[in-house]
Design a protein around this motif. Structure first.
Motif, PDB file in Angstrom:
ATOM      1  N   GLU A   1       0.964  -1.221  -0.216  1.00 19.54           N
ATOM      2  CA  GLU A   1       0.038  -0.099  -0.080  1.00 19.54           C
ATOM      3  C   GLU A   1       0.649   0.896   0.115  1.00 19.54           C
ATOM      4  O   GLU A   1       0.101   2.210  -0.630  1.00 19.54           O
ATOM      5  N   ILE A   2       1.947   1.069   0.449  1.00 24.81           N
ATOM      6  CA  ILE A   2       3.025   2.219   0.165  1.00 24.81           C
ATOM      7  C   ILE A   2       3.247   2.438  -0.485  1.00 24.81           C
ATOM      8  O   ILE A   2       3.343   3.694  -1.602  1.00 24.81           O
ATOM      9  N   GLN A   3       3.493   1.351  -1.191  1.00 25.93           N
ATOM     10  CA  GLN A   3       4.171   1.836  -2.523  1.00 25.93           C
ATOM     11  C   GLN A   3       3.265   2.018  -3.876  1.00 25.93           C
ATOM     12  O   GLN A   3       2.965   2.955  -4.461  1.00 25.93           O
ATOM     13  N   LEU A   4       1.781   1.520  -3.606  1.00 23.03           N
ATOM     14  CA  LEU A   4       0.850   2.364  -4.185  1.00 23.03           C
ATOM     15  C   LEU A   4       0.399   4.002  -4.008  1.00 23.03           C
ATOM     16  O   LEU A   4      -0.086   4.499  -4.941  1.00 23.03           O
ATOM     17  N   VAL A   5       0.503   4.237  -2.591  1.00 20.82           N
ATOM     18  CA  VAL A   5       0.523   5.877  -2.880  1.00 20.82           C
ATOM     19  C   VAL A   5       1.306   6.440  -3.389  1.00 20.82           C
ATOM     20  O   VAL A   5       1.278   7.459  -4.231  1.00 20.82           O
ATOM     21  N   MET A   6       2.909   5.804  -3.021  1.00 21.85           N
ATOM     22  CA  MET A   6       3.276   6.415  -3.768  1.00 21.85           C
ATOM     23  C   MET A   6       3.762   6.686  -5.193  1.00 21.85           C
ATOM     24  O   MET A   6       4.040   7.211  -5.552  1.00 21.85           O
ATOM     25  N   TRP A   7       3.193   5.741  -5.389  1.00 18.01           N
ATOM     26  CA  TRP A   7       3.331   6.061  -6.988  1.00 18.01           C
ATOM     27  C   TRP A   7       2.738   6.480  -8.563  1.00 18.01           C
ATOM     28  O   TRP A   7       1.954   7.364  -8.586  1.00 18.01           O
ATOM     29  N   THR A   8       1.110   6.369  -7.262  1.00 18.35           N
ATOM     30  CA  THR A   8      -0.375   7.490  -7.507  1.00 18.35           C
ATOM     31  C   THR A   8       0.479   8.864  -7.747  1.00 18.35           C
ATOM     32  O   THR A   8       0.182   9.392  -8.362  1.00 18.35           O
ATOM     33  N   HIS A   9       0.681   9.193  -6.836  1.00 22.16           N
ATOM     34  CA  HIS A   9       1.216  10.097  -5.787  1.00 22.16           C
ATOM     35  C   HIS A   9       2.384  10.301  -7.362  1.00 22.16           C
ATOM     36  O   HIS A   9       2.140  12.470  -8.393  1.00 22.16           O
ATOM     37  N   ALA A  10       3.065  10.178  -7.660  1.00 19.18           N
ATOM     38  CA  ALA A  10       3.776  10.190  -8.866  1.00 19.18           C
ATOM     39  C   ALA A  10       3.486  10.595 -10.536  1.00 19.18           C
ATOM     40  O   ALA A  10       3.406  11.669 -10.823  1.00 19.18           O
ATOM     41  N   CYS A  11       2.223   9.745 -10.228  1.00 18.79           N
ATOM     42  CA  CYS A  11       1.469   9.819 -11.540  1.00 18.79           C
ATOM     43  C   CYS A  11       0.143  11.151 -12.228  1.00 18.79           C
ATOM     44  O   CYS A  11       0.904  12.261 -12.696  1.00 18.79           O
ATOM     45  N   LEU A  12       0.142  11.755 -10.668  1.00  9.93           N
ATOM     46  CA  LEU A  12      -0.139  13.330 -10.582  1.00  9.93           C
ATOM     47  C   LEU A  12       0.835  14.656 -10.150  1.00  9.93           C
ATOM     48  O   LEU A  12       0.085  15.320 -11.059  1.00  9.93           O
ATOM     49  N   ARG A  13       2.222  14.108 -10.303  1.00 13.79           N
ATOM     50  CA  ARG A  13       3.767  15.229 -10.427  1.00 13.79           C
ATOM     51  C   ARG A  13       3.750  15.304 -11.823  1.00 13.79           C
ATOM     52  O   ARG A  13       3.846  16.681 -12.380  1.00 13.79           O
ATOM     53  N   ALA A  14       3.099  13.971 -12.219  1.00 15.24           N
ATOM     54  CA  ALA A  14       3.868  14.261 -13.748  1.00 15.24           C
ATOM     55  C   ALA A  14       2.260  15.010 -14.396  1.00 15.24           C
ATOM     56  O   ALA A  14       3.384  15.776 -15.425  1.00 15.24           O
ATOM     57  N   VAL A  15       1.370  15.012 -13.986  1.00 14.04           N
ATOM     58  CA  VAL A  15       0.324  15.588 -14.947  1.00 14.04           C
ATOM     59  C   VAL A  15       0.545  16.976 -14.300  1.00 14.04           C
ATOM     60  O   VAL A  15       0.708  18.053 -15.585  1.00 14.04           O
ATOM     61  N   ASP A  16       1.198  17.929 -13.373  1.00 16.24           N
ATOM     62  CA  ASP A  16       1.274  18.772 -12.953  1.00 16.24           C
ATOM     63  C   ASP A  16       2.828  19.233 -14.162  1.00 16.24           C
ATOM     64  O   ASP A  16       2.925  20.491 -14.437  1.00 16.24           O
ATOM     65  N   LEU A  17       4.007  18.740 -14.228  1.00 18.99           N
ATOM     66  CA  LEU A  17       5.026  18.651 -14.810  1.00 18.99           C
ATOM     67  C   LEU A  17       4.728  18.727 -15.955  1.00 18.99           C
ATOM     68  O   LEU A  17       5.157  19.526 -16.803  1.00 18.99           O
ATOM     69  N   SER A  18       3.467  18.213 -16.943  1.00 20.13           N
ATOM     70  CA  SER A  18       3.063  18.261 -18.198  1.00 20.13           C
ATOM     71  C   SER A  18       2.221  19.309 -19.100  1.00 20.13           C
ATOM     72  O   SER A  18       2.439  19.349 -19.838  1.00 20.13           O
ATOM     73  N   ASP A  19       2.363  20.585 -18.199  1.00 19.08           N
ATOM     74  CA  ASP A  19       1.150  21.073 -17.912  1.00 19.08           C
ATOM     75  C   ASP A  19       0.183  21.261 -18.802  1.00 19.08           C
ATOM     76  O   ASP A  19      -0.530  22.003 -19.438  1.00 19.08           O
ATOM     77  N   GLY A  20      -0.063  20.324 -18.635  1.00 18.25           N
ATOM     78  CA  GLY A  20      -1.487  19.643 -19.241  1.00 18.25           C
ATOM     79  C   GLY A  20      -2.922  19.744 -17.436  1.00 18.25           C
ATOM     80  O   GLY A  20      -2.237  19.681 -16.746  1.00 18.25           O
ATOM     81  N   ARG A  21      -3.986  18.361 -18.246  1.00 15.03           N
ATOM     82  CA  ARG A  21      -4.719  18.115 -17.502  1.00 15.03           C
ATOM     83  C   ARG A  21      -4.934  16.907 -17.463  1.00 15.03           C
ATOM     84  O   ARG A  21      -5.180  16.311 -18.084  1.00 15.03           O
ATOM     85  N   ARG A  22      -5.678  16.380 -15.878  1.00  9.65           N
ATOM     86  CA  ARG A  22      -5.603  15.231 -16.015  1.00  9.65           C
ATOM     87  C   ARG A  22      -7.135  14.307 -16.244  1.00  9.65           C
ATOM     88  O   ARG A  22      -7.871  15.562 -16.457  1.00  9.65           O
ATOM     89  N   ARG A  23      -7.397  13.646 -16.943  1.00 11.12           N
ATOM     90  CA  ARG A  23      -8.770  13.352 -18.066  1.00 11.12           C
ATOM     91  C   ARG A  23      -9.068  12.004 -16.946  1.00 11.12           C
ATOM     92  O   ARG A  23      -8.322  11.065 -17.230  1.00 11.12           O
ATOM     93  N   GLY A  24     -10.127  12.413 -16.136  1.00 10.99           N
ATOM     94  CA  GLY A  24     -10.547  10.412 -15.752  1.00 10.99           C
ATOM     95  C   GLY A  24      -9.803  10.582 -13.905  1.00 10.99           C
ATOM     96  O   GLY A  24      -8.915  11.813 -13.772  1.00 10.99           O
ATOM     97  N   GLY A  25      -9.799   9.502 -13.886  1.00  9.54           N
ATOM     98  CA  GLY A  25      -8.928   8.916 -12.708  1.00  9.54           C
ATOM     99  C   GLY A  25      -7.611   8.548 -13.003  1.00  9.54           C
ATOM    100  O   GLY A  25      -6.897   8.046 -14.147  1.00  9.54           O
ATOM    101  N   LEU A  26      -7.070   8.040 -11.840  1.00 11.08           N
ATOM    102  CA  LEU A  26      -6.312   6.952 -12.079  1.00 11.08           C
ATOM    103  C   LEU A  26      -6.016   5.785 -11.711  1.00 11.08           C
ATOM    104  O   LEU A  26      -6.875   5.112 -11.523  1.00 11.08           O
TER     105      LEU A  26
END
Length: 237
Positions: free
Chosen positions: A203-228
């Protein structure tokens, strides 16, 4: 599919790579974030087969320090975390931004990357990092593959896991798909208990890498479409 929620990310100016990531405070931070989620996460788990094994480590990167999946304990977990991004930069540009400094996208309070080999500002073959994790361990890794749209890391001796993890960006229609894909088993018997008996490390791993996905959205200058999306295939020992 089960749906869980993730908390909103802190603003970049509040992210501090020196945040507490050690035992036991790091575990408490992760547990708190697990309980307070606001972004949908679609989780799916199923039985795996031999196709879930990772590609062999390239011979020029393989030595006695590399901790391959076969060196671990218990079942192998093939996990794929993904997020769809609309607009923003190209896949190549996103991966360039991610490669500059892993601490720009690693979840603050859970993981801190410290480069131990190679030059800063890129992900080159043979580069090595020591990842400080929330618990009484560190996570040494080596870059074993790299390209314009992604890079792959292998675990080294002493890591909590034995296996590989890949970060990549793909074109999917008009959108971009950012993917974190891992092929790993617990690195030792203690880690096996944490992963497969207590389910804590998983579960720690899941939280870490889902947060990394959200940070990638941030750094892309785009917007998230839907959930993870988190897809796990479990290959029994």
């Amino acid at each position: 599919m089960p749906v869980h929620l993730l908390p909103p990310l802190p603003s970049s100016e509040n992210r501090d790579v020196t945040a507490v990531v050690r035992w036991p405070v790091g575990i408490a931070v992760v547990s708190w974030q697990y309980l307070w989620r606001t972004t949908a996460v679609y989780r799916h788990e199923e039985a795996g087969d031999p196709s879930d094994l990772p590609d062999p480590t390239p011979p020029d990167q393989l030595d006695d320090r590399v901790q391959e999946a076969a060196d671990g304990y218990g079942p192998l977990l093939h996990r794929r975390y993904s997020v769809r991004i609309a607009g923003g930069c190209s896949p190549e540009e996103l991966m360039t931004r991610l490669a500059v400094d892993p601490n720009r996208w690693a979840p603050s309070g859970m993981a801190v990357f410290r480069r131990t080999r190679g030059d800063g500002g890129s992900m080159s073959l043979g580069d090595e990092f020591l990842i400080r994790l929330p618990g009484p361990w560190n996570g040494p890794v080596r870059v074993i593959a790299t390209g314009p749209r992604g890079f792959r890391l292998a675990t080294l001796r002493g890591h909590l896991e034995a296996g590989q993890i890949e970060f990549r960006a793909e074109t999917d229609g008009d959108d971009m798909l950012f993917v974190i894909e891992s092929w790993a088993r617990p690195g030792d018997r203690f880690s096996h208990v944490l992963y497969n008996r207590l389910l804590l490390a998983k579960e720690i791993q899941l939280v870490m890498w889902t947060h990394a996905c959200l940070r990638a959205v941030d750094l892309s200058d785009g917007r998230r479409r839907g959930g993870l999306s988190v897809h796990t295939r479990r290959l029994e020992d």
